[in-house]
Scaffold this active site. Structure first.
Site, PDB file in Angstrom:
ATOM      1  N   THR A 276      -5.911  -6.386  -2.258  1.00 21.33           N
ATOM      2  CA  THR A 276      -4.897  -5.424  -2.210  1.00 21.33           C
ATOM      3  C   THR A 276      -4.122  -5.716  -3.575  1.00 21.33           C
ATOM      4  O   THR A 276      -3.716  -6.733  -3.948  1.00 21.33           O
ATOM      5  CB  THR A 276      -4.291  -5.479  -1.030  1.00 21.33           C
ATOM      6  OG1 THR A 276      -4.796  -5.151  -0.078  1.00 21.33           O
ATOM      7  CG2 THR A 276      -2.933  -4.373  -1.271  1.00 21.33           C
ATOM      8  N   PHE A 278      -0.826  -5.427  -5.426  1.00 15.11           N
ATOM      9  CA  PHE A 278       0.720  -5.248  -5.094  1.00 15.11           C
ATOM     10  C   PHE A 278       1.588  -5.102  -6.313  1.00 15.11           C
ATOM     11  O   PHE A 278       0.941  -5.691  -7.402  1.00 15.11           O
ATOM     12  CB  PHE A 278       1.326  -6.602  -4.631  1.00 15.11           C
ATOM     13  CG  PHE A 278       0.805  -6.774  -3.056  1.00 15.11           C
ATOM     14  CD1 PHE A 278       1.323  -6.116  -1.881  1.00 15.11           C
ATOM     15  CD2 PHE A 278      -0.563  -7.504  -2.662  1.00 15.11           C
ATOM     16  CE1 PHE A 278       0.941  -6.268  -0.677  1.00 15.11           C
ATOM     17  CE2 PHE A 278      -0.809  -7.688  -1.659  1.00 15.11           C
ATOM     18  CZ  PHE A 278      -0.308  -7.119  -0.356  1.00 15.11           C
TER      19      PHE A 278
END
Length: 383
Positions: A276, A278
């Protein structure tokens, strides 16, 4: 008698020389104090503009310059060690200022302690940062915009499930800046109350992104029903409080441990390289010269060929486009705003020129940030 006079004269000469050294040392101490005062000014600037304390390229250049000057003056190479100590003193003072002597930096994230965003916050700012838990992504942006938080940490893209569209929409809605980016590996564990079994799980709670990342696992277990929850760690807390042995959460190993759950299945995410991305958002932009990535949002005149023309325009200015995403304009039927990421050296300068040369290409354009993108860590994370 002559020898006695000579001895006295030599002693006086030694005393004079030592006094000169003492005076020079006093001057050196005053110069060091002045140097530290300037280091404080640098630290204040870095804090206000979200710059890192360590500028390794600048320090290496400084040491090389001082080494050359020392050599020209006939001084030994040991002078470099002296400047190494001075640089460390400067860094320590800047760290104290950047970290904040009055209060720790405050950062908002979506979810509860143990959430992936919370772990990303710690990765960005360290454990000393004051974390502010928010229910929704919109609350994170509102906290930063309203001054309740200095920074906001939100996921913007997953390697398996794609973009987090709520965050894209909020980036266009709020006048905040992306000041840093970091990609972190994410593994989802199926966790339940002690005494629960894999065969007995009927409802699986987690954030919709986590559920999407674990879709094949859920398909392989048709007795399980996906239950969207506002956050992965929040789902773990909910299951822990439910007392329901048929309920489970898809969460991080850390969250499972934090809320006293037992892991029934490890790494339920479909991709072994589930990662992921960020971003860190703040009111002021990042202004460091080492920015290697930039993001903009723009809208175009609704006619054939305009998007292709803009893409060619970017390419002509040496911009390397690595991602484009469209989102519908709520007030203009079947028209879109586009989010584009660029990467490479001097990306801010190139992008600024591309936008300024022909602003008529756009009906609206805004730089979301030029910042440093950090590569994923090589080891697996327990987020």
């Amino acid at each position: 008698m002559d020898s006695e006079k000579e001895a006295v004269m030599q002693k006086n000469a030694l005393t004079d020389a030592r006094e000169k050294i003492d005076q020079i040392d006093r001057e050196l101490l005053d110069l060091i104090r002045r140097r530290m005062d300037v280091a404080d000014e640098v630290g204040t600037y870095k804090r206000e503009h979200h710059l890192p304390v360590l500028d390794e390229q600048r320090e290496q250049k400084l040491l090389s310059d001082r080494r050359q000057r020392a050599s020209a003056l006939g001084l030994p190479d040991d002078v470099e060690e002296l400047f190494g100590v001075l640089l460390k003193m400067s860094r320590d003072r800047q760290k104290a200022i950047v970290r904040g002597t009055e209060r720790p930096r405050r950062a908002a994230f979506q979810g509860v302690p143990g959430a992936n965003s919370h772990m990303a916050l710690i990765s960005f700012l360290g454990e000393e940062a004051e974390s502010i838990a928010c229910d929704r992504f919109a609350d994170v942006f509102a906290a930063v915009s309203g001054g309740e938080a200095d920074f906001g940490v939100v996921p913007i893209e997953n390697s398996y499930a794609g973009s987090v569209v709520q965050v894209l929409d909020l980036l266009s809605l709020y006048d905040l800046n992306i000041v840093a980016e970091k990609s972190l590996p994410v593994d989802h564990m199926l966790a339940a109350l002690p005494g629960a079994s894999l065969d007995g799980i009927r409802n699986v709670y987690s954030h919709e992104q986590a559920l999407a990342q674990c879709a094949p696992f859920l398909q392989d277990h048709p007795q399980m029903t996906a239950q969207p929850f506002y956050n992965t760690a929040g789902a773990a807390a909910f299951v822990a409080q439910s007392g329901d042995l048929s309920a489970a959460a898809l969460c991080s190993e850390y969250a499972a441990q934090l809320y006293g759950l037992k892991i029934l299945y490890r790494n339920a995410n479909a991709s072994r390289d589930n990662t992921t991305r960020f971003i860190l958002v703040a009111p002021e932009p990042y202004v460091g010269e080492d920015a290697n990535k930039a993001a903009i949002v723009f809208s175009l005149v609704h006619k054939p060929g305009t998007l292709a023309g803009v893409m060619s325009h970017f390419a002509a200015h040496g911009l390397n486009m690595v991602k484009i995403e469209s989102r519908p304009l709520k007030d203009r039927k079947f028209e879109y705003r586009f989010f584009v990421d660029f990467e490479g050296a001097d990306v801010r300068t190139k992008l600024d020129k591309a936008i300024r040369v022909d602003p008529s290409l756009f009906t609206g354009v805004r730089l979301l940030g030029a910042y440093v993108s950090q590569e994923p860590r090589p080891e697996r994370s327990t987020l």
